[in-house]
Scaffold this motif. Sequence first.
Motif, PDB file in Angstrom:
ATOM      1  N   ARG A   7     -12.129 -50.292  20.367  1.00 18.10           N
ATOM      2  CA  ARG A   7     -12.157 -49.108  21.208  1.00 18.10           C
ATOM      3  C   ARG A   7     -11.019 -48.176  20.814  1.00 18.10           C
ATOM      4  O   ARG A   7      -9.875 -48.597  20.697  1.00 18.10           O
ATOM      5  CB  ARG A   7     -12.027 -49.495  22.684  1.00 18.10           C
ATOM      6  CG  ARG A   7     -12.149 -48.296  23.632  1.00 18.10           C
ATOM      7  CD  ARG A   7     -12.093 -48.752  25.066  1.00 18.10           C
ATOM      8  NE  ARG A   7     -12.187 -47.624  25.974  1.00 18.10           N
ATOM      9  CZ  ARG A   7     -13.318 -47.061  26.334  1.00 18.10           C
ATOM     10  NH1 ARG A   7     -14.462 -47.517  25.841  1.00 18.10           N
ATOM     11  NH2 ARG A   7     -13.329 -46.034  27.171  1.00 18.10           N
ATOM     12  N   PRO A   8     -11.316 -46.884  20.618  1.00 19.33           N
ATOM     13  CA  PRO A   8     -10.271 -45.946  20.216  1.00 19.33           C
ATOM     14  C   PRO A   8      -9.259 -45.735  21.327  1.00 19.33           C
ATOM     15  O   PRO A   8      -9.531 -45.954  22.509  1.00 19.33           O
ATOM     16  CB  PRO A   8     -11.057 -44.653  19.933  1.00 19.33           C
ATOM     17  CG  PRO A   8     -12.299 -44.772  20.766  1.00 19.33           C
ATOM     18  CD  PRO A   8     -12.630 -46.233  20.757  1.00 19.33           C
ATOM     19  N   ALA A   9      -8.059 -45.295  20.933  1.00 19.16           N
ATOM     20  CA  ALA A   9      -7.018 -45.020  21.919  1.00 19.16           C
ATOM     21  C   ALA A   9      -7.434 -43.842  22.788  1.00 19.16           C
ATOM     22  O   ALA A   9      -8.134 -42.935  22.326  1.00 19.16           O
ATOM     23  CB  ALA A   9      -5.708 -44.714  21.193  1.00 19.16           C
ATOM     24  N   PRO A  10      -7.037 -43.847  24.065  1.00 23.44           N
ATOM     25  CA  PRO A  10      -7.370 -42.715  24.944  1.00 23.44           C
ATOM     26  C   PRO A  10      -6.840 -41.407  24.373  1.00 23.44           C
ATOM     27  O   PRO A  10      -5.773 -41.369  23.756  1.00 23.44           O
ATOM     28  CB  PRO A  10      -6.670 -43.085  26.256  1.00 23.44           C
ATOM     29  CG  PRO A  10      -6.494 -44.565  26.201  1.00 23.44           C
ATOM     30  CD  PRO A  10      -6.280 -44.894  24.763  1.00 23.44           C
ATOM     31  N   ILE A  11      -7.587 -40.352  24.570  1.00 21.85           N
ATOM     32  CA  ILE A  11      -7.239 -39.038  24.024  1.00 21.85           C
ATOM     33  C   ILE A  11      -6.317 -38.315  25.004  1.00 21.85           C
ATOM     34  O   ILE A  11      -6.696 -38.026  26.140  1.00 21.85           O
ATOM     35  CB  ILE A  11      -8.502 -38.206  23.775  1.00 21.85           C
ATOM     36  CG1 ILE A  11      -9.376 -38.893  22.716  1.00 21.85           C
ATOM     37  CG2 ILE A  11      -8.149 -36.791  23.337  1.00 21.85           C
ATOM     38  CD1 ILE A  11     -10.747 -38.248  22.546  1.00 21.85           C
ATOM     39  N   SER A  12      -5.108 -38.034  24.575  1.00 22.15           N
ATOM     40  CA  SER A  12      -4.182 -37.278  25.418  1.00 22.15           C
ATOM     41  C   SER A  12      -4.513 -35.795  25.305  1.00 22.15           C
ATOM     42  O   SER A  12      -4.753 -35.276  24.214  1.00 22.15           O
ATOM     43  CB  SER A  12      -2.737 -37.536  25.000  1.00 22.15           C
ATOM     44  OG  SER A  12      -2.535 -37.139  23.654  1.00 22.15           O
ATOM     45  N   THR A  13      -4.533 -35.107  26.447  1.00 18.42           N
ATOM     46  CA  THR A  13      -5.036 -33.743  26.495  1.00 18.42           C
ATOM     47  C   THR A  13      -4.089 -32.829  27.259  1.00 18.42           C
ATOM     48  O   THR A  13      -3.482 -33.240  28.254  1.00 18.42           O
ATOM     49  CB  THR A  13      -6.424 -33.707  27.175  1.00 18.42           C
ATOM     50  OG1 THR A  13      -7.285 -34.647  26.518  1.00 18.42           O
ATOM     51  CG2 THR A  13      -7.046 -32.331  27.085  1.00 18.42           C
ATOM     52  N   LEU A  14      -3.979 -31.599  26.788  1.00 13.74           N
ATOM     53  CA  LEU A  14      -3.179 -30.577  27.456  1.00 13.74           C
ATOM     54  C   LEU A  14      -4.061 -29.372  27.749  1.00 13.74           C
ATOM     55  O   LEU A  14      -4.770 -28.883  26.857  1.00 13.74           O
ATOM     56  CB  LEU A  14      -1.998 -30.167  26.582  1.00 13.74           C
ATOM     57  CG  LEU A  14      -0.973 -29.220  27.213  1.00 13.74           C
ATOM     58  CD1 LEU A  14      -0.213 -29.930  28.326  1.00 13.74           C
ATOM     59  CD2 LEU A  14      -0.002 -28.701  26.166  1.00 13.74           C
ATOM     60  N   VAL A  15      -4.036 -28.907  28.983  1.00 17.56           N
ATOM     61  CA  VAL A  15      -4.815 -27.744  29.421  1.00 17.56           C
ATOM     62  C   VAL A  15      -3.851 -26.620  29.739  1.00 17.56           C
ATOM     63  O   VAL A  15      -2.972 -26.772  30.595  1.00 17.56           O
ATOM     64  CB  VAL A  15      -5.668 -28.089  30.659  1.00 17.56           C
ATOM     65  CG1 VAL A  15      -6.395 -26.838  31.167  1.00 17.56           C
ATOM     66  CG2 VAL A  15      -6.656 -29.200  30.332  1.00 17.56           C
ATOM     67  N   VAL A  16      -4.014 -25.480  29.058  1.00 20.94           N
ATOM     68  CA  VAL A  16      -3.082 -24.364  29.214  1.00 20.94           C
ATOM     69  C   VAL A  16      -3.843 -23.126  29.673  1.00 20.94           C
ATOM     70  O   VAL A  16      -4.706 -22.612  28.954  1.00 20.94           O
ATOM     71  CB  VAL A  16      -2.351 -24.064  27.888  1.00 20.94           C
ATOM     72  CG1 VAL A  16      -1.316 -22.951  28.107  1.00 20.94           C
ATOM     73  CG2 VAL A  16      -1.700 -25.312  27.335  1.00 20.94           C
ATOM     74  N   ASP A  17      -3.514 -22.653  30.873  1.00 23.41           N
ATOM     75  CA  ASP A  17      -4.149 -21.449  31.420  1.00 23.41           C
ATOM     76  C   ASP A  17      -3.280 -20.963  32.576  1.00 23.41           C
ATOM     77  O   ASP A  17      -2.789 -21.782  33.361  1.00 23.41           O
ATOM     78  CB  ASP A  17      -5.569 -21.760  31.915  1.00 23.41           C
ATOM     79  CG  ASP A  17      -6.424 -20.501  32.047  1.00 23.41           C
ATOM     80  OD1 ASP A  17      -5.982 -19.559  32.737  1.00 23.41           O
ATOM     81  OD2 ASP A  17      -7.519 -20.461  31.459  1.00 23.41           O
ATOM     82  N   ASP A  18      -3.083 -19.660  32.692  1.00 22.87           N
ATOM     83  CA  ASP A  18      -2.253 -19.141  33.772  1.00 22.87           C
ATOM     84  C   ASP A  18      -2.987 -19.104  35.108  1.00 22.87           C
ATOM     85  O   ASP A  18      -2.367 -18.868  36.150  1.00 22.87           O
ATOM     86  CB  ASP A  18      -1.709 -17.750  33.417  1.00 22.87           C
ATOM     87  CG  ASP A  18      -2.827 -16.738  33.190  1.00 22.87           C
ATOM     88  OD1 ASP A  18      -3.789 -17.075  32.487  1.00 22.87           O
ATOM     89  OD2 ASP A  18      -2.728 -15.607  33.700  1.00 22.87           O
ATOM     90  N   GLU A  19      -4.309 -19.354  35.096  1.00 23.36           N
ATOM     91  CA  GLU A  19      -5.087 -19.388  36.339  1.00 23.36           C
ATOM     92  C   GLU A  19      -5.291 -20.837  36.776  1.00 23.36           C
ATOM     93  O   GLU A  19      -5.860 -21.646  36.042  1.00 23.36           O
ATOM     94  CB  GLU A  19      -6.443 -18.714  36.134  1.00 23.36           C
ATOM     95  CG  GLU A  19      -6.337 -17.234  35.768  1.00 23.36           C
ATOM     96  CD  GLU A  19      -7.701 -16.603  35.562  1.00 23.36           C
ATOM     97  OE1 GLU A  19      -8.717 -17.306  35.748  1.00 23.36           O
ATOM     98  OE2 GLU A  19      -7.748 -15.409  35.222  1.00 23.36           O
ATOM     99  N   SER A  20      -4.823 -21.154  37.972  1.00 22.51           N
ATOM    100  CA  SER A  20      -4.884 -22.535  38.453  1.00 22.51           C
ATOM    101  C   SER A  20      -6.314 -23.040  38.588  1.00 22.51           C
ATOM    102  O   SER A  20      -6.601 -24.209  38.299  1.00 22.51           O
ATOM    103  CB  SER A  20      -4.157 -22.663  39.799  1.00 22.51           C
ATOM    104  OG  SER A  20      -4.751 -21.805  40.764  1.00 22.51           O
ATOM    105  N   LEU A  21      -7.236 -22.171  39.020  1.00 26.01           N
ATOM    106  CA  LEU A  21      -8.629 -22.588  39.170  1.00 26.01           C
ATOM    107  C   LEU A  21      -9.240 -22.950  37.826  1.00 26.01           C
ATOM    108  O   LEU A  21      -9.975 -23.941  37.717  1.00 26.01           O
ATOM    109  CB  LEU A  21      -9.448 -21.487  39.846  1.00 26.01           C
ATOM    110  CG  LEU A  21     -10.937 -21.796  40.066  1.00 26.01           C
ATOM    111  CD1 LEU A  21     -11.100 -23.038  40.946  1.00 26.01           C
ATOM    112  CD2 LEU A  21     -11.644 -20.594  40.707  1.00 26.01           C
ATOM    113  N   ALA A  22      -8.936 -22.172  36.803  1.00 24.05           N
ATOM    114  CA  ALA A  22      -9.462 -22.460  35.468  1.00 24.05           C
ATOM    115  C   ALA A  22      -8.934 -23.796  34.957  1.00 24.05           C
ATOM    116  O   ALA A  22      -9.680 -24.587  34.367  1.00 24.05           O
ATOM    117  CB  ALA A  22      -9.081 -21.326  34.505  1.00 24.05           C
ATOM    118  N   ARG A  23      -7.664 -24.072  35.190  1.00 31.43           N
ATOM    119  CA  ARG A  23      -7.088 -25.357  34.772  1.00 31.43           C
ATOM    120  C   ARG A  23      -7.758 -26.509  35.510  1.00 31.43           C
ATOM    121  O   ARG A  23      -8.094 -27.537  34.910  1.00 31.43           O
ATOM    122  CB  ARG A  23      -5.578 -25.389  35.032  1.00 31.43           C
ATOM    123  CG  ARG A  23      -4.768 -24.393  34.247  1.00 31.43           C
ATOM    124  CD  ARG A  23      -3.281 -24.752  34.274  1.00 31.43           C
ATOM    125  NE  ARG A  23      -2.758 -24.898  35.631  1.00 31.43           N
ATOM    126  CZ  ARG A  23      -2.272 -23.909  36.362  1.00 31.43           C
ATOM    127  NH1 ARG A  23      -2.283 -22.678  35.894  1.00 31.43           N
ATOM    128  NH2 ARG A  23      -1.764 -24.143  37.564  1.00 31.43           N
TER     129      ARG A  23
END
Length: 249
Positions: A7-23
């Motif tokens: 099983r592959p390692a979990p994918i670490s993810t970063l979400v960048v957006d100035d709008e909280s709803l979009a994030r």
Amino acid sequence: MMLSDRRPAPISTLVVDDESLARRNLTVLLRRDPDIGSIEECASGAEAVEAIRRRRPDLLFLDVQMPECGGFDVLELLGTDLPQTIIFVTAHDEYALRAFEAGALDYLLKPFDDARFMRALARAKEKIAHYAPHRVTPRRLVVKSPRQLHFIDVPDIDWVEAASYYACLHVGRETHVIRRTMAELERDLGDTFIRIHRSTIVNLDHVGGLELQSSGDYAVILRSGTRLRLSRRYKKALQSRLIATQSPV
């Protein structure tokens, strides 16, 4: 030996957006996928630069237009510290070509439906699964001369200068010519080195400061006293890296 059914390692993810709803919307969609591991949100480009350097995420969802530091500014500041996979998320379709030229895997145009998001995520997972492992930074470079081999300790290199199909390694008072391109050296020398001009790479540990010239441009001053021209294109990235490498007082 690598087992094919591991099983592959979990994918670490970063979400960048100035709008909280979009994030929040992106985070909700990402949490539905069992292959996604940690998810961090950033509300600004400056915050994203710090988070990317600190966490080294596998996957980056990046808004284009944000106050003060937009998506393309983030990529410029990061230099070679880019995540493996970048997906732009924006309501503006006019930046698509520039995004792909900057190395983006996909361009999600708001508003998008779940199916479109899942296609983008599937492409990202496929790329990450087959991504080549990071190169190990060499401790030494081997330089050939007509009668001998020179072994140059990488931390001793002050700066690197382009010379046609070759590069000149400046080490103290000595200069060694190696048959490597600047792109190869920038990639292989590691995080301690950064490009300050299309023909110049410097060792951050050997930088003593910046000096404002009468032209309005800056010169990089090495601890040896050598002055090197700083291109405006690389100024932001260099200043950001210099600040990041300072130890707190």
